[in-house]
Design a protein around this motif. Structure first.
Motif, PDB file in Angstrom:
ATOM      1  N   ALA A  71       5.561   1.864 -21.034  1.00  0.00           N
ATOM      2  CA  ALA A  71       4.593   0.840 -20.651  1.00  0.00           C
ATOM      3  C   ALA A  71       4.968   0.263 -19.294  1.00  0.00           C
ATOM      4  O   ALA A  71       6.141   0.015 -19.021  1.00  0.00           O
ATOM      5  CB  ALA A  71       4.567  -0.267 -21.693  1.00  0.00           C
ATOM      6  N   VAL A  72       3.968   0.045 -18.446  1.00  0.00           N
ATOM      7  CA  VAL A  72       4.174  -0.578 -17.140  1.00  0.00           C
ATOM      8  C   VAL A  72       3.242  -1.775 -17.048  1.00  0.00           C
ATOM      9  O   VAL A  72       2.032  -1.639 -17.226  1.00  0.00           O
ATOM     10  CB  VAL A  72       3.885   0.393 -15.980  1.00  0.00           C
ATOM     11  CG1 VAL A  72       4.055  -0.302 -14.638  1.00  0.00           C
ATOM     12  CG2 VAL A  72       4.777   1.622 -16.064  1.00  0.00           C
ATOM     13  N   GLU A  73       3.817  -2.929 -16.770  1.00  0.00           N
ATOM     14  CA  GLU A  73       3.044  -4.161 -16.633  1.00  0.00           C
ATOM     15  C   GLU A  73       3.234  -4.703 -15.230  1.00  0.00           C
ATOM     16  O   GLU A  73       4.371  -4.884 -14.778  1.00  0.00           O
ATOM     17  CB  GLU A  73       3.512  -5.208 -17.649  1.00  0.00           C
ATOM     18  CG  GLU A  73       3.314  -4.799 -19.090  1.00  0.00           C
ATOM     19  CD  GLU A  73       1.850  -4.738 -19.503  1.00  0.00           C
ATOM     20  OE1 GLU A  73       1.016  -5.429 -18.891  1.00  0.00           O
ATOM     21  OE2 GLU A  73       1.546  -3.986 -20.442  1.00  0.00           O
ATOM     22  N   CYS A  74       2.135  -4.965 -14.533  1.00  0.00           N
ATOM     23  CA  CYS A  74       2.178  -5.561 -13.207  1.00  0.00           C
ATOM     24  C   CYS A  74       1.936  -7.063 -13.335  1.00  0.00           C
ATOM     25  O   CYS A  74       1.002  -7.479 -14.022  1.00  0.00           O
ATOM     26  CB  CYS A  74       1.105  -4.951 -12.311  1.00  0.00           C
ATOM     27  SG  CYS A  74       1.327  -3.202 -11.978  1.00  0.00           S
ATOM     28  N   ILE A  80      -0.898  -1.544  -9.327  1.00  0.00           N
ATOM     29  CA  ILE A  80      -0.579  -0.238  -8.774  1.00  0.00           C
ATOM     30  C   ILE A  80      -1.711   0.733  -9.114  1.00  0.00           C
ATOM     31  O   ILE A  80      -2.332   0.614 -10.167  1.00  0.00           O
ATOM     32  CB  ILE A  80       0.795   0.252  -9.324  1.00  0.00           C
ATOM     33  CG1 ILE A  80       1.338   1.406  -8.495  1.00  0.00           C
ATOM     34  CG2 ILE A  80       0.728   0.635 -10.775  1.00  0.00           C
ATOM     35  CD1 ILE A  80       1.899   0.967  -7.180  1.00  0.00           C
ATOM     36  N   HIS A  81      -1.983   1.664  -8.243  1.00  0.00           N
ATOM     37  CA  HIS A  81      -3.038   2.643  -8.506  1.00  0.00           C
ATOM     38  C   HIS A  81      -2.655   3.476  -9.732  1.00  0.00           C
ATOM     39  O   HIS A  81      -1.508   3.939  -9.837  1.00  0.00           O
ATOM     40  CB  HIS A  81      -3.233   3.553  -7.289  1.00  0.00           C
ATOM     41  CG  HIS A  81      -4.484   4.350  -7.351  1.00  0.00           C
ATOM     42  ND1 HIS A  81      -4.627   5.441  -8.172  1.00  0.00           N
ATOM     43  CD2 HIS A  81      -5.665   4.186  -6.718  1.00  0.00           C
ATOM     44  CE1 HIS A  81      -5.841   5.935  -8.036  1.00  0.00           C
ATOM     45  NE2 HIS A  81      -6.496   5.189  -7.150  1.00  0.00           N
ATOM     46  N   PRO A  82      -3.587   3.681 -10.648  1.00  0.00           N
ATOM     47  CA  PRO A  82      -3.277   4.420 -11.882  1.00  0.00           C
ATOM     48  C   PRO A  82      -2.674   5.811 -11.659  1.00  0.00           C
ATOM     49  O   PRO A  82      -1.856   6.262 -12.458  1.00  0.00           O
ATOM     50  CB  PRO A  82      -4.628   4.523 -12.593  1.00  0.00           C
ATOM     51  CG  PRO A  82      -5.400   3.354 -12.080  1.00  0.00           C
ATOM     52  CD  PRO A  82      -4.948   3.158 -10.654  1.00  0.00           C
ATOM     53  N   LYS A  83      -3.016   6.482 -10.567  1.00  0.00           N
ATOM     54  CA  LYS A  83      -2.462   7.823 -10.332  1.00  0.00           C
ATOM     55  C   LYS A  83      -0.947   7.781 -10.143  1.00  0.00           C
ATOM     56  O   LYS A  83      -0.261   8.752 -10.406  1.00  0.00           O
ATOM     57  CB  LYS A  83      -3.137   8.504  -9.141  1.00  0.00           C
ATOM     58  CG  LYS A  83      -2.791   7.902  -7.800  1.00  0.00           C
ATOM     59  CD  LYS A  83      -3.539   8.597  -6.672  1.00  0.00           C
ATOM     60  CE  LYS A  83      -3.210   7.955  -5.344  1.00  0.00           C
ATOM     61  NZ  LYS A  83      -3.997   8.528  -4.252  1.00  0.00           N
ATOM     62  N   HIS A  84      -0.412   6.638  -9.703  1.00  0.00           N
ATOM     63  CA  HIS A  84       1.033   6.510  -9.502  1.00  0.00           C
ATOM     64  C   HIS A  84       1.777   6.229 -10.806  1.00  0.00           C
ATOM     65  O   HIS A  84       3.006   6.275 -10.841  1.00  0.00           O
ATOM     66  CB  HIS A  84       1.351   5.417  -8.488  1.00  0.00           C
ATOM     67  CG  HIS A  84       0.741   5.657  -7.141  1.00  0.00           C
ATOM     68  ND1 HIS A  84       0.804   6.872  -6.486  1.00  0.00           N
ATOM     69  CD2 HIS A  84       0.036   4.841  -6.325  1.00  0.00           C
ATOM     70  CE1 HIS A  84       0.181   6.790  -5.327  1.00  0.00           C
ATOM     71  NE2 HIS A  84      -0.294   5.567  -5.212  1.00  0.00           N
ATOM     72  N   GLU A 112       0.814  -1.223   0.000  1.00  0.00           N
ATOM     73  CA  GLU A 112       0.000   0.000   0.000  1.00  0.00           C
ATOM     74  C   GLU A 112       0.848   1.274   0.000  1.00  0.00           C
ATOM     75  O   GLU A 112       0.368   2.343  -0.341  1.00  0.00           O
ATOM     76  CB  GLU A 112      -0.942   0.003   1.213  1.00  0.00           C
ATOM     77  CG  GLU A 112      -1.970  -1.107   1.195  1.00  0.00           C
ATOM     78  CD  GLU A 112      -1.406  -2.481   1.576  1.00  0.00           C
ATOM     79  OE1 GLU A 112      -0.342  -2.555   2.228  1.00  0.00           O
ATOM     80  OE2 GLU A 112      -2.041  -3.480   1.189  1.00  0.00           O
ATOM     81  N   LYS A 113       2.113   1.177   0.402  1.00  0.00           N
ATOM     82  CA  LYS A 113       2.998   2.347   0.443  1.00  0.00           C
ATOM     83  C   LYS A 113       3.764   2.570  -0.859  1.00  0.00           C
ATOM     84  O   LYS A 113       4.491   3.552  -0.989  1.00  0.00           O
ATOM     85  CB  LYS A 113       4.015   2.201   1.589  1.00  0.00           C
ATOM     86  CG  LYS A 113       3.387   2.110   2.947  1.00  0.00           C
ATOM     87  CD  LYS A 113       2.829   3.428   3.390  1.00  0.00           C
ATOM     88  CE  LYS A 113       2.323   3.304   4.814  1.00  0.00           C
ATOM     89  NZ  LYS A 113       1.697   4.504   5.301  1.00  0.00           N
ATOM     90  N   LEU A 114       3.618   1.662  -1.830  1.00  0.00           N
ATOM     91  CA  LEU A 114       4.297   1.829  -3.117  1.00  0.00           C
ATOM     92  C   LEU A 114       3.572   2.924  -3.897  1.00  0.00           C
ATOM     93  O   LEU A 114       2.440   2.754  -4.318  1.00  0.00           O
ATOM     94  CB  LEU A 114       4.302   0.514  -3.896  1.00  0.00           C
ATOM     95  CG  LEU A 114       5.116   0.505  -5.176  1.00  0.00           C
ATOM     96  CD1 LEU A 114       6.591   0.757  -4.889  1.00  0.00           C
ATOM     97  CD2 LEU A 114       4.950  -0.821  -5.894  1.00  0.00           C
ATOM     98  N   ASP A 115       4.221   4.074  -4.046  1.00  0.00           N
ATOM     99  CA  ASP A 115       3.585   5.225  -4.668  1.00  0.00           C
ATOM    100  C   ASP A 115       4.467   5.798  -5.778  1.00  0.00           C
ATOM    101  O   ASP A 115       5.514   5.239  -6.109  1.00  0.00           O
ATOM    102  CB  ASP A 115       3.281   6.288  -3.611  1.00  0.00           C
ATOM    103  CG  ASP A 115       4.524   6.776  -2.875  1.00  0.00           C
ATOM    104  OD1 ASP A 115       5.657   6.466  -3.314  1.00  0.00           O
ATOM    105  OD2 ASP A 115       4.367   7.478  -1.865  1.00  0.00           O
ATOM    106  N   ALA A 116       4.032   6.909  -6.337  1.00  0.00           N
ATOM    107  CA  ALA A 116       4.756   7.528  -7.462  1.00  0.00           C
ATOM    108  C   ALA A 116       6.193   7.879  -7.075  1.00  0.00           C
ATOM    109  O   ALA A 116       7.112   7.720  -7.888  1.00  0.00           O
ATOM    110  CB  ALA A 116       4.009   8.769  -7.944  1.00  0.00           C
ATOM    111  N   GLN A 117       6.410   8.333  -5.862  1.00  0.00           N
ATOM    112  CA  GLN A 117       7.768   8.687  -5.432  1.00  0.00           C
ATOM    113  C   GLN A 117       8.662   7.451  -5.408  1.00  0.00           C
ATOM    114  O   GLN A 117       9.792   7.492  -5.899  1.00  0.00           O
ATOM    115  CB  GLN A 117       7.739   9.345  -4.061  1.00  0.00           C
ATOM    116  CG  GLN A 117       9.116   9.761  -3.582  1.00  0.00           C
ATOM    117  CD  GLN A 117       9.074  10.445  -2.228  1.00  0.00           C
ATOM    118  OE1 GLN A 117       8.012  10.768  -1.709  1.00  0.00           O
ATOM    119  NE2 GLN A 117      10.235  10.673  -1.645  1.00  0.00           N
TER     120      GLN A 117
END
Length: 130
Positions: A93-96, A79-83, A50-55
């Protein structure tokens, strides 16, 4: 799980992965890592998912990737799209996917000389941190 790849021009290759570590160039890394075919960073994210963010994700941009494979531990998380905005603005491209799938995919794309970066989280760290 052991992974096999024909040797090529890549400086870094992933040779195995389990819940506790990723093996790169025959060395086990028991912590989250970011790896490209030419660079490795071992001082990356530590904390619950939950702490994995844009930063935290912004470090990946230093590798100048075309594709980012985000290994999310033993299960697939998103990951949340805002990040993802910094990546989208650069057309990256980002793939989870699970960390094991990210490792396999990294080896394939790297062997094709793609500018791929794998940001690999380990289930142990995601569980310990929460």
């Amino acid at each position: 799980m052991k992974l096999h790849l024909h040797t090529g021009e890549q400086q870094y290759q992933i040779h195995g992965v389990d819940s506790d570590a990723v093996t790169i160039n025959q060395q086990r890394y028991p912590q989250p890592v970011i790896v490209s075919d030419q660079a490795l960073r071992t001082d990356w994210f530590h904390g619950p998912w939950e702490k994995l963010d844009a930063q935290a994700l912004s470090v990946i941009l230093e590798f100048k990737p075309e594709v980012v494979l985000l290994g999310t531990g033993d299960k697939q998380r998103f990951i949340h799209p805002k990040h993802l905005q910094p990546f989208l603005s650069e057309l990256i491209a980002v793939e989870c996917m699970t960390t094991a799938a990210a490792c396999r995919t990294f080896n394939i794309l790297s062997a094709e000389n793609r500018k791929v970066v794998a940001a690999l989280l380990l289930e142990k760290h995601l569980s310990d941190a929460s």
